[in-house]
Write a protein that holds these residues in place. Structure first.
Motif, PDB file in Angstrom:
ATOM      1  N   ALA A  56      42.754 -41.041 -33.720  1.00 28.23           N
ATOM      2  CA  ALA A  56      44.187 -41.320 -33.644  1.00 28.23           C
ATOM      3  C   ALA A  56      44.339 -42.766 -34.088  1.00 28.23           C
ATOM      4  O   ALA A  56      43.708 -43.662 -33.530  1.00 28.23           O
ATOM      5  CB  ALA A  56      44.700 -41.148 -32.220  1.00 28.23           C
ATOM      6  N   ILE A  57      45.148 -42.987 -35.122  1.00 31.86           N
ATOM      7  CA  ILE A  57      45.239 -44.316 -35.711  1.00 31.86           C
ATOM      8  C   ILE A  57      46.589 -44.953 -35.431  1.00 31.86           C
ATOM      9  O   ILE A  57      47.552 -44.281 -35.048  1.00 31.86           O
ATOM     10  CB  ILE A  57      45.016 -44.273 -37.243  1.00 31.86           C
ATOM     11  N   ASN A  58      46.643 -46.250 -35.602  1.00 31.90           N
ATOM     12  CA  ASN A  58      47.903 -46.973 -35.730  1.00 31.90           C
ATOM     13  C   ASN A  58      48.203 -46.988 -37.224  1.00 31.90           C
ATOM     14  O   ASN A  58      47.608 -47.753 -37.978  1.00 31.90           O
ATOM     15  CB  ASN A  58      47.774 -48.390 -35.183  1.00 31.90           C
ATOM     16  N   LYS A  59      49.090 -46.100 -37.652  1.00 33.46           N
ATOM     17  CA  LYS A  59      49.300 -45.928 -39.094  1.00 33.46           C
ATOM     18  C   LYS A  59      49.862 -47.182 -39.753  1.00 33.46           C
ATOM     19  O   LYS A  59      49.561 -47.473 -40.911  1.00 33.46           O
ATOM     20  CB  LYS A  59      50.208 -44.726 -39.368  1.00 33.46           C
ATOM     21  N   ASP A  60      50.692 -47.932 -39.025  1.00 34.38           N
ATOM     22  CA  ASP A  60      51.194 -49.202 -39.578  1.00 34.38           C
ATOM     23  C   ASP A  60      50.023 -50.097 -39.987  1.00 34.38           C
ATOM     24  O   ASP A  60      49.975 -50.613 -41.110  1.00 34.38           O
ATOM     25  CB  ASP A  60      52.053 -49.939 -38.549  1.00 34.38           C
ATOM     26  N   LEU A  61      49.068 -50.277 -39.065  1.00 37.16           N
ATOM     27  CA  LEU A  61      47.934 -51.160 -39.355  1.00 37.16           C
ATOM     28  C   LEU A  61      47.017 -50.565 -40.414  1.00 37.16           C
ATOM     29  O   LEU A  61      46.427 -51.291 -41.217  1.00 37.16           O
ATOM     30  CB  LEU A  61      47.152 -51.441 -38.070  1.00 37.16           C
ATOM     31  N   PHE A  62      46.889 -49.242 -40.423  1.00 41.50           N
ATOM     32  CA  PHE A  62      46.086 -48.568 -41.440  1.00 41.50           C
ATOM     33  C   PHE A  62      46.644 -48.848 -42.834  1.00 41.50           C
ATOM     34  O   PHE A  62      45.909 -49.232 -43.759  1.00 41.50           O
ATOM     35  CB  PHE A  62      46.067 -47.063 -41.158  1.00 41.50           C
TER      36      PHE A  62
ATOM     37  N   PRO B  66      46.949 -38.116 -27.959  1.00 35.86           N
ATOM     38  CA  PRO B  66      46.920 -39.351 -27.163  1.00 35.86           C
ATOM     39  C   PRO B  66      46.341 -40.510 -27.963  1.00 35.86           C
ATOM     40  O   PRO B  66      45.309 -40.377 -28.616  1.00 35.86           O
ATOM     41  CB  PRO B  66      46.027 -38.985 -25.978  1.00 35.86           C
ATOM     42  N   LYS B  67      47.015 -41.644 -27.894  1.00 30.97           N
ATOM     43  CA  LYS B  67      46.534 -42.848 -28.576  1.00 30.97           C
ATOM     44  C   LYS B  67      45.847 -43.790 -27.584  1.00 30.97           C
ATOM     45  O   LYS B  67      45.600 -44.944 -27.890  1.00 30.97           O
ATOM     46  CB  LYS B  67      47.690 -43.533 -29.287  1.00 30.97           C
ATOM     47  N   GLY B  68      45.549 -43.261 -26.420  1.00 35.77           N
ATOM     48  CA  GLY B  68      44.938 -44.021 -25.332  1.00 35.77           C
ATOM     49  C   GLY B  68      45.402 -43.404 -24.029  1.00 35.77           C
ATOM     50  O   GLY B  68      45.982 -42.311 -24.006  1.00 35.77           O
TER      51      GLY B  68
ATOM     52  N   ILE C  58      43.230 -50.624 -35.723  1.00 40.30           N
ATOM     53  CA  ILE C  58      43.604 -49.568 -36.670  1.00 40.30           C
ATOM     54  C   ILE C  58      43.294 -48.215 -36.028  1.00 40.30           C
ATOM     55  O   ILE C  58      44.095 -47.288 -36.088  1.00 40.30           O
ATOM     56  CB  ILE C  58      42.837 -49.733 -38.003  1.00 40.30           C
ATOM     57  N   VAL C  59      42.111 -48.115 -35.424  1.00 37.53           N
ATOM     58  CA  VAL C  59      41.771 -46.915 -34.653  1.00 37.53           C
ATOM     59  C   VAL C  59      42.257 -47.123 -33.221  1.00 37.53           C
ATOM     60  O   VAL C  59      41.799 -48.020 -32.517  1.00 37.53           O
ATOM     61  CB  VAL C  59      40.251 -46.666 -34.667  1.00 37.53           C
ATOM     62  N   ALA C  60      43.211 -46.295 -32.802  1.00 38.78           N
ATOM     63  CA  ALA C  60      43.743 -46.396 -31.442  1.00 38.78           C
ATOM     64  C   ALA C  60      42.910 -45.592 -30.451  1.00 38.78           C
ATOM     65  O   ALA C  60      42.825 -45.955 -29.281  1.00 38.78           O
ATOM     66  CB  ALA C  60      45.190 -45.912 -31.416  1.00 38.78           C
TER      67      ALA C  60
END
Length: 379
Positions: A88-94, A199-201, A63-65
């Motif tokens: 920075a999150i993965n909003k789909d998973l959030f 950046p998500k990574g 969830i947290v990228a």
């Protein structure tokens, strides 16, 4: 079957209302027009740690990228470092985590089920009618279905708001000096708005822009072209655009048996366009007030207006952020460069979020060129 609460829209506001209503023991039904619970609207996907606390979910890996601090850049390239960490999150998973918790709490979902209108008895909303003509009754109906809300239109609530168009690429190969830092750029390169790199990574970043004049894609492409040191090896793997309501709280968002939340009610921080946290807080506040209204046997607009008492800190933040935005949208690049030398990171956070504007204004009163343009207007 009559439900206590029917919610239209499976975004942050709707899922929050579903979760907290179900946890309070209310018979809760949520309608989502799309085929899945996910982030259908493009989003920078940056949130504060407090967002997770309000949502009542754990900031789990996946969830947290990425964990980020921030830099805010003036037109000349000066920047103010904001050391506070967000996600920075993965909003789909959030959103799916919120949906899971809603369902586990007892809410029911109808997915890929479009709502065409509310159902009214006199001047009171008593439920909804689906695209298939089915009627579902409820003591209170929540419209969390975006700024173009069907619930607003068919219940007669005027939720019109000023919109800013945004456009975003998901990019691979963005070269940054730190992949733990989000970047925000203000100035004439994004008139009336700003650009961002989150950046998500090490491999993927959300790169977007919101502008008040002209097509945002044109401005985004120009922004990227002018920064070859960052984007020379970058490639696009996803695109998206949306409109974000930044005109403050809607003129009308509560009626007899109905309440609008999230984008449908303009519950977005105007200066930043951020709406995830404020929408989740709105869903939580609404569920409490709806529970009280149902227990009283009175779901009139007068009773539902106690929502404003529960949501008051956010209403003030949205109002003050709008006031700050109106001041700053008139500034030129030279003004913004001067502010980069004066403002601390705490000042920038306060301005963006509509907090402690008086303190910022008093600081700027010491600078004659800024006193009239900014400080007096903030006061």
């Amino acid at each position: 079957m009559e439900w206590d609460v029917i919610i239209v829209g499976g975004g942050p506001a709707g899922l929050s209302a579903a979760k907290y209503s179900a946890k309070l023991g209310l018979k809760t039904l949520l309608f989502e027009a799309y085929s899945d619970i996910k982030a259908w609207k493009p989003c920078g996907e940056g949130v504060s740690k407090e967002t997770f606390e309000t949502a009542g979910i754990e900031p789990k890996p996946g969830i947290v990228a990425n964990e980020l601090n921030m830099r805010v850049y003036s037109p000349s390239g000066k920047y103010v470092e904001i050391p506070l960490h967000g996600f920075a999150i993965n909003k789909d998973l959030f959103l799916q985590e919120m949906a899971k918790e809603s369902l586990k709490a007892g809410a029911e979902f109808k997915i890929a089920e479009r709502v065409n209108s509310v159902v009214k008895e006199g001047d009171k909303v008593v439920g909804i009618r689906t695209a298939r003509g089915e009627v579902f009754k409820a003591k209170v109906t929540i419209g969390a279905d975006g700024y173009n809300s069907v619930i607003a239109k068919t219940s007669g609530l005027n939720n019109s708001s000023e919109l800013i168009p945004v456009y975003q690429y998901k990019m691979v190969g963005v070269e940054l000096d730190s992949y733990k830092t989000g970047h925000i750029y203000v100035g004439s390169m994004a008139p009336g708005g700003y650009a961002w790199i989150f950046p998500k990574g090490d491999d993927i970043a959300n790169v977007g822009i919101g502008v008040r004049t002209g097509p945002p894609k044109v401005y985004l492409d120009k922004f990227i072209k002018e920064r070859p040191n960052i984007f020379k090896k970058a490639k696009i793997m996803g695109v998206g655009g949306a409109a974000v309501p930044i005109g403050g709280i809607a003129k009308e968002y509560i009626g007899n048996g109905v309440i609008l939340l999230g984008d449908a009610a303009g519950m977005v921080i105007p200066f930043t366009g951020a709406g995830i946290h404020s929408s989740i807080a709105a869903g939580k506040a609404a569920s409490k007030i709806i529970k009280e209204a149902i227990e009283k046997g009175d779901t009139s607009a007068e009773t539902l207006n106690f929502f404003n008492r529960e949501y008051e800190p956010w209403l003030k933040r949205i109002k003050d952020s709008l006031r700050a935005m109106r001041v700053f949208e008139k500034l030129g690049d030279s003004d913004l460069d001067q502010l980069a030398d004066i403002l601390s990171y705490e000042d920038i956070i306060n301005l963006a979020n509509g907090i402690n504007l008086k303190d910022v204004a008093m600081k700027l009163m010491r600078y004659p060129s800024l006193a009239v343009k900014i400080a007096k207007a903030l006061l």
